[in-house]
Design an enzyme around this catalytic site. Structure first.
Site, mmCIF file in Angstrom:
data_model
loop_
_atom_site.group_PDB
_atom_site.id
_atom_site.type_symbol
_atom_site.label_atom_id
_atom_site.label_comp_id
_atom_site.label_asym_id
_atom_site.label_seq_id
_atom_site.Cartn_x
_atom_site.Cartn_y
_atom_site.Cartn_z
ATOM 1 N N ASP A 147 -0.577 16.609 -9.496
ATOM 2 C CA ASP A 147 -0.401 17.737 -8.584
ATOM 3 C C ASP A 147 -1.092 18.954 -9.194
ATOM 4 O OD1 ASP A 147 2.486 19.845 -7.798
ATOM 5 O OD2 ASP A 147 0.491 19.704 -6.874
ATOM 6 N N ASP A 151 3.231 21.982 -5.691
ATOM 7 C CA ASP A 151 4.134 21.672 -4.561
ATOM 8 C C ASP A 151 4.831 20.332 -4.761
ATOM 9 O OD1 ASP A 151 1.703 20.403 -2.066
ATOM 10 O OD2 ASP A 151 2.166 19.798 -4.132
ATOM 11 N N ASP A 155 -2.572 15.684 -5.423
ATOM 12 C CA ASP A 155 -3.614 16.124 -4.491
ATOM 13 C C ASP A 155 -5.007 15.861 -5.053
ATOM 14 O OD1 ASP A 155 -2.287 19.214 -5.487
ATOM 15 O OD2 ASP A 155 -4.036 18.240 -6.366
ATOM 16 N N GLU A 407 -7.415 -5.866 2.424
ATOM 17 C CA GLU A 407 -6.045 -6.178 2.054
ATOM 18 C C GLU A 407 -5.576 -7.188 3.071
ATOM 19 O OE1 GLU A 407 -2.762 -4.403 3.418
ATOM 20 O OE2 GLU A 407 -1.486 -4.854 1.724
ATOM 21 N N HIS A 478 0.560 -0.278 -5.002
ATOM 22 C CA HIS A 478 1.597 0.677 -4.563
ATOM 23 C C HIS A 478 2.669 0.019 -3.689
ATOM 24 C CE1 HIS A 478 -1.142 0.100 -1.328
ATOM 25 N NE2 HIS A 478 -0.319 0.684 -0.511
HETATM 26 O O1 TEU Z 1 0.708 -3.232 3.277
HETATM 27 C C1 TEU Z 1 0.720 -4.386 4.090
HETATM 28 C C2 TEU Z 1 1.450 -5.445 3.364
HETATM 29 O O2 TEU Z 1 0.921 -6.116 2.540
HETATM 30 C C3 TEU Z 1 2.879 -5.511 3.652
HETATM 31 O O3 TEU Z 1 3.282 -6.828 3.503
HETATM 32 C C4 TEU Z 1 3.541 -4.603 2.668
HETATM 33 O O4 TEU Z 1 3.475 -5.238 1.418
HETATM 34 C C5 TEU Z 1 4.919 -4.230 3.052
HETATM 35 O O5 TEU Z 1 5.674 -4.098 1.874
HETATM 36 C C6 TEU Z 1 5.647 -5.210 3.952
HETATM 37 O O6 TEU Z 1 6.185 -6.246 3.185
HETATM 38 C C7 TEU Z 1 -0.232 -2.267 3.727
HETATM 39 C C8 TEU Z 1 -0.145 -1.066 2.791
HETATM 40 O O7 TEU Z 1 -0.560 -1.453 1.490
HETATM 41 C C9 TEU Z 1 1.290 -0.598 2.810
HETATM 42 O O8 TEU Z 1 1.496 0.453 1.866
HETATM 43 C C10 TEU Z 1 1.623 -0.106 4.213
HETATM 44 O O9 TEU Z 1 2.982 0.244 4.269
HETATM 45 C C11 TEU Z 1 1.335 -1.212 5.253
HETATM 46 O O10 TEU Z 1 0.090 -1.859 5.058
HETATM 47 C C12 TEU Z 1 1.288 -0.605 6.641
HETATM 48 O O11 TEU Z 1 0.134 0.193 6.743
#
Ligand code: TEU
Length: 696
Positions: A147, A151, A155, A407, A478
């Site tokens: 940050d 805030d 960022d 992904e 994440h």
């Molecule tokens: O995640 C999609 C996905 O892999 C989902 O299975 C996710 O792991 C979630 O925990 C449901 O089990 C992508 C992004 O990486 C995630 O951060 C978003 O929340 C999601 O898409 C929706 O955009």
């Protein structure tokens, strides 16, 4: 990391690849005349073996085995069984319609490799060089990285202030989780404007400075493109609500109806139905994720053009590509049929078979590569050439195509290859998630991850790919708890154990063949957090799951244990820059619950034997030694428990002890010069890893 190197020596591929041509399966049908368009690829007379020879069929069966914790050996006695017999024998478990669901799914995607991609007996020649095969990627969760204005929210200017740290670590390409304007119901994965930066993270000018700062340091930068859905507040959806029968109504998957009966039985990843009723439009809208994340209709050419234009707009601005969010969900099955209850129970989400690998996924991705990712204009800047010794040269010529990283939740090894094989001109890389839990486990289970599964997984994966494929190597992101803690299972509270496991994971990721994707904090041994209550959490998935578990009658204690095991917030706490934190001068939007000292960036930097320096040394070694990037992989003692070892291009030996106890080290016939780690010829310490040059 500059332009790809010339073809390195060696590169004989050890793949014992198999045929995986759907055409083969169809030719095994009872008749030899050409397959009429309408006739199914498979019938109840088809055998399990024929299904298993189909790329999607193999992945589905492997997924069922993985989800139920069964070894592929369990399949052997079933291979000659016909689908019809299998359906009759398992009907009590699978319920009605499972075999039919399987056949129609396989039929909808009769995709196969083009004949010119060699699949049998390993592909000749070495992998085609590419910058993204040589690059070490580093995922930043901007909200929690640094940050700059107090805030409490990370960022862009904060990231700019840490570019020298990242360049010193040696990473080659940053991937930023979403920074586009968003109401942040799902932390930016609900986009309101694809061409604006969310105010709490900064401005377009800040982003331009960040892009330039990366390129000046010889690094590339990719952003996170949420292709499957937009925020309910996006202008397109607001127009769709105002005029559901107008052009924007068809930008989304909307259906007329009544508020009490959703169009089908699909469930959301974030609890509840996958449909949201909008009384003002008298329409249902599909939302596979949060109520404010509305699925786009990719069957509409206008949507595909919009996305291609967005990609092109950012590439022109200097972005080097995108990680695309739930890329494989963009094509939904015709008619949006109900999901099979058995499949839904097995995969945790009803309806998933109708969109995880939809009928038009491949053509849409090929179109997006061509219309969006293939450059037609000079970008504002390009990265400076990074020499093998890390020094910087002149700006590189623009990459002809921005990197496409998919992904792809639910995608397996074979469908992943269909999505990313070089000759198919679709995506470049895809995340196959079956590495994140051991077979039979899901993210919410409390268990110790046995790292021998990593050995099994990567030996299997490496045996299945050819020189036309490339693996995305990752352990953290994440959306998941930290792999270090999954393996440690509490033992990581001991600093020496935490350090050893951190180094072990780094060694696998940075010496196997593939592109490493590090997630922020991995390089300093970040671990799961000692959250104490639901009030510590911020993630909509966890908050909704908490309510859902309590509503289902689970006690708060039991519900909390499940959440603590699987919450995505373990990975989303602020990066620890120094012993006191160093993320913000204000109050962080989410507080970390770190319980042991020595694992902040500043503390790691001054400990020569730290995880940080281990990553730094391996990243530098990988850049200096092309064999560690492109050399073939030969696994040693594949059946030995706890001992994970392989050579790279015959020039390097990587050895790891996967257990928390010392063990005898198997003999290695050859002279070794250990370059990373300390190698006792007879014994391996717990979780020890070493990288040695094979001298003779
Ligand atoms: O995640 C999609 C996905 O892999 C989902 O299975 C996710 O792991 C979630 O925990 C449901 O089990 C992508 C992004 O990486 C995630 O951060 C978003 O929340 C999601 O898409 C929706 O955009």
């Amino acid at each position: 990391m500059g332009t790809p190197r010339s073809r390195p020596a060696g590169g004989r591929h050890v793949a014992s690849a198999r045929t995986s041509d759907a055409g083969t399966a169809s030719r095994r049908r009872r008749s030899s005349e050409p397959i009429p368009e309408s006739s199914p690829l498979f019938t109840p007379h088809s055998t399990i073996a024929e299904i298993y020879a189909h790329p999607l069929g193999r992945d589905i069966i492997d997924r069922i085995l993985y989800a139920t914790g069964r070894s592929p050996l369990w399949l052997r006695p079933l291979l000659s069984m016909t689908l019809g017999t299998f359906g009759r024998l398992t009907r009590r478990v699978t319920g009605p319609g499972f075999v039919e669901a399987l056949m129609s799914l396989l039929d909808s995607v009769p995709d196969r490799f083009p004949d010119d991609v060699v699949l049998v007996g390993g592909a000749p020649g070495a992998p085609e060089p590419a910058w993204w095969k040589e690059a070490v990627f580093y995922q930043i969760y901007p909200r929690s990285f640094q940050d700059s204005d107090g805030d409490g929210i990370g960022d862009l200017r904060g990231i700019v202030s840490r570019l020298d740290y990242l360049a010193d670590l040696g990473v080659d390409c940053l991937w930023l989780s979403p920074i586009f304007d968003s109401p942040n119901e799902d932390m930016g994965y609900d986009v309101r404007d694809y061409r604006a930066v969310m105010p709490e993270m900064g401005t377009l000018a800040d982003l331009d400075e960040l892009i330039e700062g990366c390129h000046q340091r010889g690094m590339r930068i990719i952003l996170d493109l949420v292709v499957n859905h937009t925020s309910v507040e996006h202008e397109w959806f607001q127009r769709a609500l105002a005029d559901p029968d107008g052009p924007y109504g068809d930008y989304y998957i909307m259906r007329p109806g009544t508020p009490d009966v959703p169009p089908n039985n699909w469930t959301s990843f974030f609890s509840g139905s996958a449909w949201r009723w909008f009384p003002e439009a008298e329409r249902w809208a599909l939302r596979l994720f949060a109520p404010g994340q509305i699925d786009l209709n990719w069957d509409n050419p206008a949507v595909r053009t919009e996305m291609a234009d967005i990609v092109r707009w950012w590439l022109d601005r200097g972005i080097d590509g995108f990680r695309m969010d739930v890329t494989n969900y963009i094509s939904k099955a015709e008619g949006l049929p109900d999901g099979n209850e058995f499949i839904g129970a097995l995969m945790e989400f009803t309806g998933v078979e109708h969109y995880f690998y939809g009928p038009k996924l491949h053509p849409y991705l090929r179109e997006l590569r061509e219309a969006g990712f293939t450059r037609t204009r000079e970008p504002r800047s390009t990265p400076r050439r990074r020499h093998d010794d890390g020094t910087l040269g002149d700006p590189l010529p623009p990459d002809p195509v921005g990197v496409m990283v998919g992904e792809t939740p639910g995608i397996g090894i074979e469908t992943g290859r269909l999505l990313t094989a070089g000759s198919r001109k679709e995506m470049d890389l895809a995340f196959v998630f079956d590495v994140l839990e051991t077979p039979g486990k899901i993210r919410w289970d409390r268990y110790r991850y046995n790292p021998n599964y990593l050995k099994e997984y990567f030996i299997e994966y490496s045996s299945r790919v050819t020189s036309d494929d490339w693996i995305a190597l990752f352990f953290d992101n994440h959306d998941n708890p930290r792999m270090l803690s999954k393996i440690g299972n509490g033992a990581e509270a001991d600093a020496a154990t935490r350090t050893a496991i951190g180094k072990l994971l780094a060694t696998i990721q940075l010496t196997l063949r593939g592109s490493p994707f590090l997630f922020q904090g991995q390089e300093i041994g970040a671990a799961n957090q000692a959250f104490t209550s639901i009030d510590d959490l911020r993630d909509i998935e966890s908050l909704n799951r908490w309510e859902e578990l309590l509503a289902a009658g689970k006690t708060p204690e039991k519900a909390w244990k499940e959440l603590l095991a699987g919450t995505r917030d373990h990975a989303r706490v602020p990066m620890r820059w120094d012993a006191s934190g160093g993320f913000t001068t204000g109050t962080a939007w989410i507080e970390g619950r770190e319980v042991s000292g020595g694992f902040s960036a500043a503390e790691q930097a001054i400990i020569p034997t730290s995880i940080f320096h281990w990553y730094k040394r391996l990243i530098a070694l990988r850049r200096a030694e092309p064999t560690l990037i492109y050399g073939d992989v030969a696994f040693l003692h594949p059946q030995a428990n706890d001992y994970f070892a392989y050579t790279r291009g015959g020039e390097w030996l990587v050895e790891m002890n996967l257990s928390d106890r010392s063990r005898r080290r198997p003999e290695f016939a050859g002279e070794l010069e250990t370059v990373v780690g300390t190698r006792d010829p007879a014994t391996m310490a717990p979780y020890e890893a070493t990288v040695s040059r094979i001298a003779g």
